[in-house]
Design a protein around this motif. Sequence first.
Motif, mmCIF file in Angstrom:
data_model
loop_
_atom_site.group_PDB
_atom_site.id
_atom_site.type_symbol
_atom_site.label_atom_id
_atom_site.label_comp_id
_atom_site.label_asym_id
_atom_site.label_seq_id
_atom_site.Cartn_x
_atom_site.Cartn_y
_atom_site.Cartn_z
ATOM 1 N N ALA A 330 48.054 -47.914 -0.249
ATOM 2 C CA ALA A 330 46.771 -47.658 -0.905
ATOM 3 C C ALA A 330 46.374 -46.192 -0.806
ATOM 4 N N ALA A 331 46.867 -45.507 0.219
ATOM 5 C CA ALA A 331 46.537 -44.090 0.385
ATOM 6 C C ALA A 331 47.518 -43.207 -0.382
ATOM 7 N N HIS A 332 48.356 -43.811 -1.179
ATOM 8 C CA HIS A 332 49.368 -43.084 -1.951
ATOM 9 C C HIS A 332 50.265 -42.263 -1.037
ATOM 10 N N ALA A 333 50.601 -42.832 0.107
ATOM 11 C CA ALA A 333 51.382 -42.090 1.092
ATOM 12 C C ALA A 333 52.796 -42.638 1.227
ATOM 13 N N THR A 334 53.049 -43.792 0.635
ATOM 14 C CA THR A 334 54.368 -44.425 0.817
ATOM 15 C C THR A 334 55.497 -43.536 0.330
ATOM 16 N N GLU A 335 55.224 -42.836 -0.773
ATOM 17 C CA GLU A 335 56.274 -42.030 -1.386
ATOM 18 C C GLU A 335 56.851 -41.012 -0.396
ATOM 19 N N ALA A 368 41.673 -44.391 7.670
ATOM 20 C CA ALA A 368 40.327 -44.859 7.339
ATOM 21 C C ALA A 368 40.370 -46.210 6.632
ATOM 22 N N LEU A 369 41.366 -46.382 5.756
ATOM 23 C CA LEU A 369 41.497 -47.658 5.042
ATOM 24 C C LEU A 369 41.754 -48.797 6.021
ATOM 25 N N ILE A 375 30.979 -48.075 6.566
ATOM 26 C CA ILE A 375 30.418 -46.798 6.132
ATOM 27 C C ILE A 375 31.514 -45.734 6.175
ATOM 28 N N LEU A 376 31.643 -45.016 5.076
ATOM 29 C CA LEU A 376 32.701 -44.021 4.984
ATOM 30 C C LEU A 376 32.070 -42.636 4.864
ATOM 31 N N ILE A 377 32.593 -41.704 5.646
ATOM 32 C CA ILE A 377 32.091 -40.334 5.572
ATOM 33 C C ILE A 377 33.227 -39.421 5.151
ATOM 34 N N LEU A 378 33.051 -38.732 4.060
ATOM 35 C CA LEU A 378 34.075 -37.806 3.574
ATOM 36 C C LEU A 378 33.486 -36.402 3.645
ATOM 37 N N ASP A 379 34.036 -35.586 4.551
ATOM 38 C CA ASP A 379 33.512 -34.231 4.703
ATOM 39 C C ASP A 379 34.529 -33.246 4.127
ATOM 40 N N GLU A 380 34.318 -32.833 2.919
ATOM 41 C CA GLU A 380 35.223 -31.926 2.217
ATOM 42 C C GLU A 380 36.662 -32.406 2.334
ATOM 43 N N LEU A 397 41.179 -42.111 -2.615
ATOM 44 C CA LEU A 397 39.795 -42.143 -2.131
ATOM 45 C C LEU A 397 38.971 -43.183 -2.886
ATOM 46 N N GLU A 398 39.236 -43.293 -4.182
ATOM 47 C CA GLU A 398 38.466 -44.267 -4.945
ATOM 48 C C GLU A 398 38.704 -45.683 -4.427
ATOM 49 N N ASP A 399 39.958 -45.964 -4.060
ATOM 50 C CA ASP A 399 40.237 -47.262 -3.424
ATOM 51 C C ASP A 399 39.427 -47.422 -2.150
ATOM 52 N N LEU A 400 39.431 -46.331 -1.382
ATOM 53 C CA LEU A 400 38.766 -46.370 -0.077
ATOM 54 C C LEU A 400 37.258 -46.566 -0.226
ATOM 55 N N MET A 401 36.680 -46.012 -1.306
ATOM 56 C CA MET A 401 35.224 -46.027 -1.446
ATOM 57 C C MET A 401 34.674 -47.355 -1.954
#
Length: 456
Positions: A330-335, A368-369, A375-380, A397-401
């Motif tokens: 989901a974090a697009h990290a598998t690749e 984070a996922l 509650i999710l906090i995204l700081d820059e 991020l959209e998945d996460l949000m």
Amino acid sequence: MSTIVYNVEQVAQACSDALLTILRESSTAIGLIIVMFWVSWKLTLLFIVIAPLIAWVVKWSSVRMRRLSANVQQSVGDVTHVAGEGIDGYRVVRLYGGQKYEMEKFNLATKSNLQRELKIVVTNSVGTSSIQLLFAIPIAVTLLAATNPAMHISAGSFTAIVAAMISLLRPVRRISMVNTEIQKGVAAAESIFKMADEPIEKDMGTRRLSRVKGDIEFRNVCFEYDSSKRAILKHINLKVEAGKTVAIVGKSGGGKSTLLNLLPRFYEINSGEITIDGVNINVYQLAELRKQFAFVSQDTILFDDTVANNIAYGLPVSVDREKIMQAAEAAHATEFISQLPEGLDSKIGEDGVLLSGGQRQRIAIARALLKDAPILILDEATASLDVHAERHIQAALEDLMKDRTVLIIAHRLSTVENADHIIVLDEGEIVETGTHHFLLKNEGVYAALYKAQFKE
Ligand SMILES: Nc1ncnc2c1ncn2[C@@H]1O[C@H](COP(=O)(O)OP(=O)(O)O)[C@@H](O)[C@H]1O
Ligand SMILES: [Mg+2]
């Protein structure tokens, strides 16, 4: 860090070697003194006369030693710090031609350390030799007395007492040397206890929490850092409904990160109130409160461990492998993870140096996922990424949000257009709030910021 290691070693040494020596040598000394008394109590009394002098020397060297020892702790720390900075920052040092400057700094630190160590050695030698000198007095007097026929000292007694006096020298010397170690140990222990006595985070909260809905409210919140001596946040009023996304924008240094760091109680507010689901956050148990947040920030902290352990950081060891994989997906990290030598079990080097900024960021998002906090906090979270990587991460991020309350700080305003609500923070004050379209039409601070970025 180095100071802790150094200090612990000093204490360990003082405890093990020194105590053993003191026990052994002082029992020898007591035995010898008894023998001397038995042979001639008059001559032994001479020792009683010099005893206060010896005590004075010991006290002087102890006090001095403790002070010098604390200085050495400091300078050992300085040397490690300077060397560490030069090594960690070697790229900057070379690029800006700072070798000479760093070398001078290092020389200065080692020189000061050398001087302090030397002072210890001098104090130690002066102390030990003056004690020996004091000891020589009764021995000399005894020899003098023995030559005086009026004293009636037999050859046997004379030999015994002089032998005992000379033998006494060794234990006394050893004890005074060991005293040095003990003083170093005491100084080190003082410093360790000072560190251990630092107050831990206040946690007066008692209320347990399962999973909050995610309604957040700041009521008249004021805050300043202990060291800042000026208000960083001034009378902040802000309401975030559960499940909504609120963006915070504004110039850097305006207090955006500070504002969000107050939610998990990293700092205590000076006045006002912060509530989650209508309950003051101070009422919740700290650990339970922090379970409600997932954080993705600009500088991702990764640990020198496997990719899988970094993603599952802080969760029970038993966490499902399948779930870690899902989070990575989901974090697009598998690749990129599948391209690592051992996939999820690859070690990432110290501080994750083998990964690029975007890859580290995606691991943080997977983390984070997996935590699945309400509650999710995204700081820059995307500030350090190029446009291509950002697109990847934007999707992640959209998945996460989804289905969470999200507080997002973004430098690039294009990433916050879709937020339900935008607030503009300037010098610790909320100067504007509204939706993207409203704020654009309003032609205020936000519109100006937006236009400036659009031109770039
Ligand atoms: N730990 C700290 N101690 C003291 N002052 C700090 C600390 N962190 C940030 N500040 C100060 O607080 C102000 C707001 O910082 P910050 O919240 O990081 O702003 P932003 O995230 O909007 O760029 C700045 O002036 C900064 O120097
Ligand atoms: Mg910030």
